[in-house]
Design an enzyme around this catalytic site. Structure first.
Site, PDB file in Angstrom:
ATOM      1  N   GLY A 139       9.261  -3.735  -3.043  1.00  0.00           N
ATOM      2  CA  GLY A 139       9.472  -4.280  -1.631  1.00  0.00           C
ATOM      3  C   GLY A 139       9.813  -3.221  -0.803  1.00  0.00           C
ATOM      4  CD  GLU A 190      -1.038  -4.123  -5.962  1.00  0.00           C
ATOM      5  OE1 GLU A 190      -2.182  -3.881  -5.309  1.00  0.00           O
ATOM      6  OE2 GLU A 190      -0.051  -3.976  -5.667  1.00  0.00           O
ATOM      7  N   GLY A 193       0.610 -12.675  -2.869  1.00  0.00           N
ATOM      8  CA  GLY A 193       0.821 -11.371  -2.817  1.00  0.00           C
ATOM      9  C   GLY A 193       1.737 -10.769  -3.725  1.00  0.00           C
ATOM     10  N   GLY A 209      12.860  -0.223  -8.507  1.00  0.00           N
ATOM     11  CA  GLY A 209      13.148  -0.158  -7.045  1.00  0.00           C
ATOM     12  C   GLY A 209      14.314   0.106  -6.758  1.00  0.00           C
ATOM     13  CE  LYS A 241       8.090   0.275 -12.102  1.00  0.00           C
ATOM     14  NZ  LYS A 241       7.893  -1.226 -11.565  1.00  0.00           N
ATOM     15  CB  THR A 288       4.834  -1.396   0.963  1.00  0.00           C
ATOM     16  OG1 THR A 288       3.532  -2.158   1.084  1.00  0.00           O
ATOM     17  CG2 THR A 288       6.085  -2.567   0.805  1.00  0.00           C
ATOM     18  CB  VAL A 289       7.514   2.568  -0.259  1.00  0.00           C
ATOM     19  CG1 VAL A 289       8.851   3.440  -0.321  1.00  0.00           C
ATOM     20  CG2 VAL A 289       7.210   1.862  -1.124  1.00  0.00           C
ATOM     21  CD  GLU A 326      17.992   5.496  -8.271  1.00  0.00           C
ATOM     22  OE1 GLU A 326      19.080   6.364  -8.576  1.00  0.00           O
ATOM     23  OE2 GLU A 326      17.634   4.743  -9.234  1.00  0.00           O
TER      24      GLU A 326
HETATM   25  N1  NAP Z   1       5.565  -1.207  -2.967  1.00  0.00           N
HETATM   26  C1  NAP Z   1       6.758  -1.210  -3.635  1.00  0.00           C
HETATM   27  O1  NAP Z   1       7.494  -2.208  -3.801  1.00  0.00           O
HETATM   28  C2  NAP Z   1       6.987   0.235  -4.599  1.00  0.00           C
HETATM   29  C3  NAP Z   1       8.049   0.083  -5.279  1.00  0.00           C
HETATM   30  C4  NAP Z   1       8.437   1.068  -6.034  1.00  0.00           C
HETATM   31  C5  NAP Z   1       7.509   2.247  -5.728  1.00  0.00           C
HETATM   32  N2  NAP Z   1       6.525   2.250  -5.210  1.00  0.00           N
HETATM   33  C6  NAP Z   1       5.699   3.422  -5.161  1.00  0.00           C
HETATM   34  O2  NAP Z   1       5.668   3.833  -3.917  1.00  0.00           O
HETATM   35  C7  NAP Z   1       4.407   4.703  -3.667  1.00  0.00           C
HETATM   36  C8  NAP Z   1       4.048   4.189  -2.315  1.00  0.00           C
HETATM   37  O3  NAP Z   1       3.635   2.567  -2.407  1.00  0.00           O
HETATM   38  P1  NAP Z   1       3.424   1.720  -1.297  1.00  0.00           P
HETATM   39  O4  NAP Z   1       3.395   0.161  -2.036  1.00  0.00           O
HETATM   40  O5  NAP Z   1       4.092   2.055  -0.112  1.00  0.00           O
HETATM   41  O6  NAP Z   1       1.673   1.779  -1.246  1.00  0.00           O
HETATM   42  P2  NAP Z   1       0.582   1.413   0.168  1.00  0.00           P
HETATM   43  O7  NAP Z   1       1.376   0.599   0.811  1.00  0.00           O
HETATM   44  O8  NAP Z   1      -0.687   1.538  -0.482  1.00  0.00           O
HETATM   45  O9  NAP Z   1       0.789   3.061   0.915  1.00  0.00           O
HETATM   46  C9  NAP Z   1       0.237   3.935   0.607  1.00  0.00           C
HETATM   47  C10 NAP Z   1       0.329   4.981   1.861  1.00  0.00           C
HETATM   48  O10 NAP Z   1      -0.493   6.039   1.561  1.00  0.00           O
HETATM   49  C11 NAP Z   1      -1.324   6.658   2.324  1.00  0.00           C
HETATM   50  N3  NAP Z   1      -2.381   7.293   1.873  1.00  0.00           N
HETATM   51  C12 NAP Z   1      -3.156   6.976   0.760  1.00  0.00           C
HETATM   52  N4  NAP Z   1      -3.987   7.990   0.515  1.00  0.00           N
HETATM   53  C13 NAP Z   1      -3.864   9.124   1.285  1.00  0.00           C
HETATM   54  C14 NAP Z   1      -4.101  10.527   1.705  1.00  0.00           C
HETATM   55  N5  NAP Z   1      -5.497  10.791   1.195  1.00  0.00           N
HETATM   56  N6  NAP Z   1      -3.654  11.020   2.615  1.00  0.00           N
HETATM   57  C15 NAP Z   1      -2.577  10.593   3.403  1.00  0.00           C
HETATM   58  N7  NAP Z   1      -2.090   9.499   3.085  1.00  0.00           N
HETATM   59  C16 NAP Z   1      -2.710   8.485   2.106  1.00  0.00           C
HETATM   60  C17 NAP Z   1      -1.868   5.333   3.002  1.00  0.00           C
HETATM   61  O11 NAP Z   1      -2.264   5.496   4.317  1.00  0.00           O
HETATM   62  P3  NAP Z   1      -2.846   4.418   5.373  1.00  0.00           P
HETATM   63  O12 NAP Z   1      -1.713   3.484   5.514  1.00  0.00           O
HETATM   64  O13 NAP Z   1      -3.478   4.895   6.543  1.00  0.00           O
HETATM   65  O14 NAP Z   1      -4.022   3.519   4.251  1.00  0.00           O
HETATM   66  C18 NAP Z   1      -0.758   4.505   2.828  1.00  0.00           C
HETATM   67  O15 NAP Z   1      -0.010   4.448   4.198  1.00  0.00           O
HETATM   68  C19 NAP Z   1       3.631   4.396  -4.947  1.00  0.00           C
HETATM   69  O16 NAP Z   1       3.771   5.648  -5.643  1.00  0.00           O
HETATM   70  C20 NAP Z   1       4.410   3.295  -5.543  1.00  0.00           C
HETATM   71  O17 NAP Z   1       4.110   3.369  -7.109  1.00  0.00           O
HETATM   72  C21 NAP Z   1       5.983   1.168  -4.522  1.00  0.00           C
END
Ligand code: NAP
Length: 427
Positions: free
Chosen positions: A304, A192, A189, A136, A207, A14-15, A131
């Site tokens: 998001g 989780e 969605g 977010g 946080k 997502t990010v 940040e």
């Molecule tokens: N989502 C939000 O709104 C949000 C908001 C604030 C902060 N965050 C933080 O941002 C971070 C990412 O969140 P997200 O929601 O983007 O997570 P996500 O959608 O689950 O994406 C995680 C990514 O990491 C990759 N990954 C996982 N294990 C890996 C490994 N061993 N080697 C290489 N790549 C690997 C995955 O690869 P694949 O795609 O190939 O599976 C995926 O692309 C987290 O720390 C989360 O807490 C998220």
């Protein structure tokens, strides 16, 4: 224009995909504000062939994200994998060891290992920017560490988890129970498949631990945060809160007083007129109270792709410009952590009692024994011999006294269910 800043992005979920999209669409204004183009040199994720809705042509691909730290074409490592350990931690440590600035959105990593990671960054004079890890898209960290830098902060608080805020808002608006709304949030969605991190308050506590460290200038201490989630909040308590002039929110609150630093996450009743009471749905808010500025509130989307990418790229612009703020904002505060038992505040208590003479006298007698004075009492309906709700609100008292009273009240024959206890906060 000077040499582009080349970034390596680990995690294209997502990010990560959001960051690539933002840089593709807003590359011109990012370059203007950064003083040079910010370009993606290399990426890493788990599954190479996956369509992520963004162009990856011409980018170097690393199966192992830690390889980004050693890639000579990467100036800054952007960690967007997630998780407090595993590849995210290994990559951040490798990048800092190699002297490469790190941008991360990973609150779990910072809450659990932030003290050691920050020390590593400070010792090497390498920027560590995060940040996106708190609230977010809200510039909470910049706001606290830079905008309010001239103040002694007394309190920092916030709605730090959009999933919980969405569930509580929907329960209130539709008069529905927690389990029912959670199921719907999962289908939409907004929650989780395993929602425990959110609804048990852990994500908000991660946080808050980061915010408390920034606000009070001390290393992150996740273990010192008192954490309760929203599983036990009922539609009945939300309705009573409304009658009493409150809304129920899951808040993270960190405070600094003569006794030390307290940090807690739990459901709170806040007055309907308080600005934070009106932050609904998936929105987050961060409130800070400084000695000169007074109270400041920032509100916005806490998660998001777009909002989180906005925060990540703001950090990249700072690094491109050479703006480097110390991780915890200067001198460290050695104040002790204050245990939850020492918390003082007002409480809402809801009991399900058998409607028979003498029960209220027993309850108020126990409160009197603990020197807890009542602010109001509400009893609805008459149903002799059956269960009726009784709601009590108290004046400020100490948590330890309230817990002792609650244990005795829960043990009364006429009290039929576990009493509901919600802390009342003036914010
Ligand atoms: N989502 C939000 O709104 C949000 C908001 C604030 C902060 N965050 C933080 O941002 C971070 C990412 O969140 P997200 O929601 O983007 O997570 P996500 O959608 O689950 O994406 C995680 C990514 O990491 C990759 N990954 C996982 N294990 C890996 C490994 N061993 N080697 C290489 N790549 C690997 C995955 O690869 P694949 O795609 O190939 O599976 C995926 O692309 C987290 O720390 C989360 O807490 C998220």
């Amino acid at each position: 224009m000077s040499k582009p800043l080349s970034i390596g992005v680990a995690g294209l979920g997502t990010v990560g995909a959001g960051v690539l999209k933002l840089l593709a669409e807003n590359g011109d204004i990012v370059a203007a504000r950064a003083g040079r183009p910010v370009t993606v040199g290399a990426v890493s994720a788990r599954t190479k062939g996956r369509d992520r809705g963004v162009a990856l042509d011409g980018l170097r691909w690393h199966d192992d994200p830690v390889a980004l730290a050693a890639d000579p074409g990467v100036d800054v490592v952007v960690e967007l994998i997630g998780g407090s350990d595993g590849p995210a931690r290994a990559l951040v440590e490798a990048a800092l060891a190699a002297g490469k600035p790190v941008v991360t959105a990973n609150k779990a990593l910072l809450a659990v290992h932030g003290a050691a990671i920050a020390e590593m960054a400070e010792a090497r004079g390498v920027p560590l920017a995060f940040e996106a890890a708190v609230a977010g898209g809200i510039p909470a960290i910049k706001g606290l560490r830079e905008g309010l830098a001239a103040n002694r902060l007394k309190r920092v608080a916030g709605i730090l988890n959009g999933t919980c805020n969405y569930i509580l808002t929907t329960m209130r608006e539709q008069g529905r129970e927690f389990g029912d709304v959670l199921e719907e949030a999962q289908a939409l969605g907004y929650a989780e498949a395993d929602p425990s991190f959110d609804i048990d308050g852990v994500d908000a506590a991660h946080k808050l631990a980061i915010l408390a460290a920034l606000a009070f200038g001390r290393p992150v201490d996740f273990g010192a945060v008192h954490v309760e989630g929203i599983r036990e909040v009922t539609a009945m308590d939300i309705a009573f809160a409304g009658e009493l002039g409150y809304r129920i929110k899951l808040l993270g609150i960190a405070g600094r007083d003569e006794a030390g630093i307290s940090a807690r996450v739990h459901p709170c009743m806040v007055p309907v007129a308080a600005p934070i009471a009106r932050v609904d749905g998936v929105f987050n808010a961060v409130v800070a109270e400084g000695d000169f500025v007074g109270r400041v509130m920032l509100e916005g989307r806490g998660a998001g792709a777009g909002p989180t990418a906005s925060a990540v790229v703001a950090d990249l612009i700072d690094i491109a410009r050479g703006r480097h703020t110390p991780v915890w904002g200067g001198a460290l505060d050695a104040a002790p952590a204050v245990a939850m038992e020492r918390h003082r505040g007002a409480y809402y208590l809801r009991l399900m009692v058998l409607d028979r003479p003498g029960v209220i006298a027993d309850v108020t007698g126990i409160l009197r024994d603990q020197a807890i004075s009542l602010e109001s009492m509400l009893q609805r309906g008459r149903a002799p011999g059956e269960a009726v709700p009784v709601v009590l609100t108290t004046h400020d008292c100490e948590e330890a006294a309230m817990r002792a009273a609650l244990d005795r009240i829960a043990g009364l024959d006429a009290v039929l269910e576990k009493p509901a206890l919600i802390r009342i906060e003036a914010l």
